[in-house]
Design a protein around this motif. Structure first.
Motif, PDB file in Angstrom:
ATOM      1  N   ASN A   1      41.740  11.439  78.380  1.00 11.33           N
ATOM      2  CA  ASN A   1      42.650  10.288  78.365  1.00 11.33           C
ATOM      3  C   ASN A   1      41.955   9.042  77.828  1.00 11.33           C
ATOM      4  O   ASN A   1      42.571   8.226  77.154  1.00 11.33           O
ATOM      5  CB  ASN A   1      43.201  10.031  79.764  1.00 11.33           C
TER       6      ASN A   1
ATOM      7  N   ASP B   1      41.915   9.084  83.880  1.00 16.93           N
ATOM      8  CA  ASP B   1      41.068  10.280  83.968  1.00 16.93           C
ATOM      9  C   ASP B   1      40.546  10.509  85.385  1.00 16.93           C
ATOM     10  O   ASP B   1      40.353  11.642  85.804  1.00 16.93           O
ATOM     11  CB  ASP B   1      39.877  10.130  83.014  1.00 16.93           C
TER      12      ASP B   1
ATOM     13  N   ILE C   1      36.783  14.135  82.503  1.00 13.08           N
ATOM     14  CA  ILE C   1      36.795  12.720  82.112  1.00 13.08           C
ATOM     15  C   ILE C   1      36.500  12.635  80.620  1.00 13.08           C
ATOM     16  O   ILE C   1      35.559  13.224  80.122  1.00 13.08           O
ATOM     17  CB  ILE C   1      35.751  11.934  82.925  1.00 13.08           C
TER      18      ILE C   1
END
Lengths: 295, 169
Positions: free
Chosen positions: B72, B62, B69
């Motif tokens: 992932n 990320d 963020i």
């Protein structure tokens, strides 16, 4: 057969000695003769020389070949080692040459960027690309400059050729730049010749489209697209690409076109991040009434 | 020590993903090595290890990805945990099972990423993204995971650190 028939010319030991002595005296006499008088000896030796010449040549050639083989065999032991050393040296030199060539190419790219950086009407920060495409769903690059170097999100990223993209994530020492070919980026652009403006946006296929062009815009294939300078990230006039195809359906309100980017995103090695720039046209404040009233 | 090694493995995977993606790409499709790592951690260990490795590698990924963020982090963590859970339900984790489960997880993970990355995507573009990116990439990842699993399985005695879930958990 009687034995006496084999020795028909009996030579006594005394006679043999006399003959040997005469022959030696004869040889001495020949040696002391003048050189001109010795020519007849040469005439006698000529045919003998021909007889000897063939075998001598054969022996000489065998000797030569033996010497050659021997010397080569001995020499080959050194040659093999020398060959291995030379091969190693060639490999090292090729590696060195490749490294220097690579340095020269990279240096040339960065020199070009540096020259552009000095002449460009904006403040930029040179950065090196250290990674690409960490995720499959974004077209992005990672550069080696971050918040510590003054990079902030939404800053424009260019090369000396044209626009690359925009900074979207800033870490302390690295930043992520979204490329112009990603669908999540949109910048304002205009046709350089007609000054008609539109929105430049990437597509999921990795192409670039120019959307919302005025319906009556005389846009043509090959027209250059530049930034319009309406947003805060790019100054006016930076090259984006060229119109490759124009589409307008009968029901569409606007024209749109496929754009071939001027920058080859797959071969980028260094970029410039625009940290600040002055507007190209300075907007002066309108004259005050006092100024106008003054004589 | 093991935690340090696992963290280093996650960092190395993200670095390889960022720098060697062009080398690994086939027809502009490259594998998500972070997903493969999360899956393998789950398969070779358990769902807890898969979750932790997935979260770690997802977080690192990320940091170098344009999206926010969390995407992932969540997806990779979930993938690792699900891969680990299959070791409970599947009696013997074979290479074929690894390939199939990785394929399914890759498709799910990729579809979620596609929806988040391209929220305004059109129908034809969605079809293109699924047929030209998602499916080939998932197949690639499944092949890669199965290959690494097979190699690890074959040389597990040499490595001596692999714990399989074949009735010994």
């Amino acid at each position: 057969m009687p034995r006496s028939e084999h020795t028909s010319l009996p030579i006594t030991t005394g006679l043999r000695r006399v003959l040997v002595g005469v022959f030696i005296v004869f040889l001495f006499l020949v040696l002391f003769l003048p050189r001109q008088s010795q020519e007849w000896l040469g005439q006698v030796g000529g045919p003998l020389g021909i007889i000897l010449e063939g075998p001598l040549q054969v022996v000489a050639s065998i000797q030569d070949s033996l010497e050659e083989t021997w010397s080569h065999y001995i020499a080959l032991q050194h040659v093999w080692e020398e060959n291995q050393n030379l091969k190693l040296e060639i490999q090292n030199l090729q590696g060195e040459q490749n490294r220097l060539r690579e340095q020269a190419i990279v240096g040339r790219d960065f020199q070009r960027l540096s020259i552009y950086q000095e002449t460009a009407p904006m403040t930029t920060l040179a950065a090196q690309i250290i990674g690409r495409n960490v995720s499959n769903w974004y077209r992005a690059i990672v550069i080696d400059k971050g918040a510590r170097d003054g990079i902030r999100a939404e800053m424009g990223v260019i090369t000396d050729a044209g626009v690359v993209g925009r900074v979207v994530r800033v870490n302390s020492m690295t930043s992520v730049v979204l490329l112009l070919s990603d669908p999540n980026i949109a910048i304002t652009g205009m046709i350089q010749a007609s000054r008609d403006e539109g929105i430049i946006q990437g597509t999921p296929q990795g192409n670039i489209r120019m959307k919302y062009l005025p319906p009556l815009s005389p846009v043509q294939i090959g027209d250059a697209i530049v930034t319009s300078g309406l947003t805060d990230d790019f100054p006016r006039g930076l090259h984006i690409g060229q119109i490759q195809q124009v589409t307008k359906a009968a029901t569409d309100l606007f024209q749109s076109g496929e754009v071939t980017p001027i920058v080859d995103f797959s071969k980028l090695e260094g970029v410039l991040v625009i940290t600040s720039f002055q507007p190209p046209i300075s907007v002066e404040s309108p004259p005050s009434p006092e100024t106008l009233a003054a004589p | 020590m093991l935690v340090l090694l696992q963290t280093m493995l996650c960092v190395a995977t993200v670095v390889v993903q960022a720098t060697l993606s062009s080398v690994l790409s086939i027809n502009n499709v490259y594998p998500d090595l972070c997903l493969v790592l999360a899956c393998l951690a789950g398969f070779l260990s358990n769902e807890y290890k898969g979750l932790v490795m997935g979260l770690t590698v997802g977080l690192l990924q990320d940091l170098l990805t344009p999206g926010g963020i969390g995407l992932n982090l969540l997806l990779k963590g979930l993938t690792g945990a699900l891969a680990g859970m299959t070791t409970h339900t599947v009696s013997t984790v074979t290479t074929a099972a690894v390939a199939i489960v990785t394929l399914v997880l890759s498709l799910g993970c990729g579809l979620a990423s596609l929806i988040v990355a391209y929220p305004d995507i059109k129908g034809s573009e969605t079809f293109h993204a699924i047929s030209w990116i998602l499916v080939p990439q998932s197949l690639y990842q499944s092949f890669l995971a199965a290959g690494i699993f097979w190699l690890t399985h074959k040389f597990r005695h040499s490595f001596g650190v692999v714990h399989f879930a074949q009735g010994r958990r």
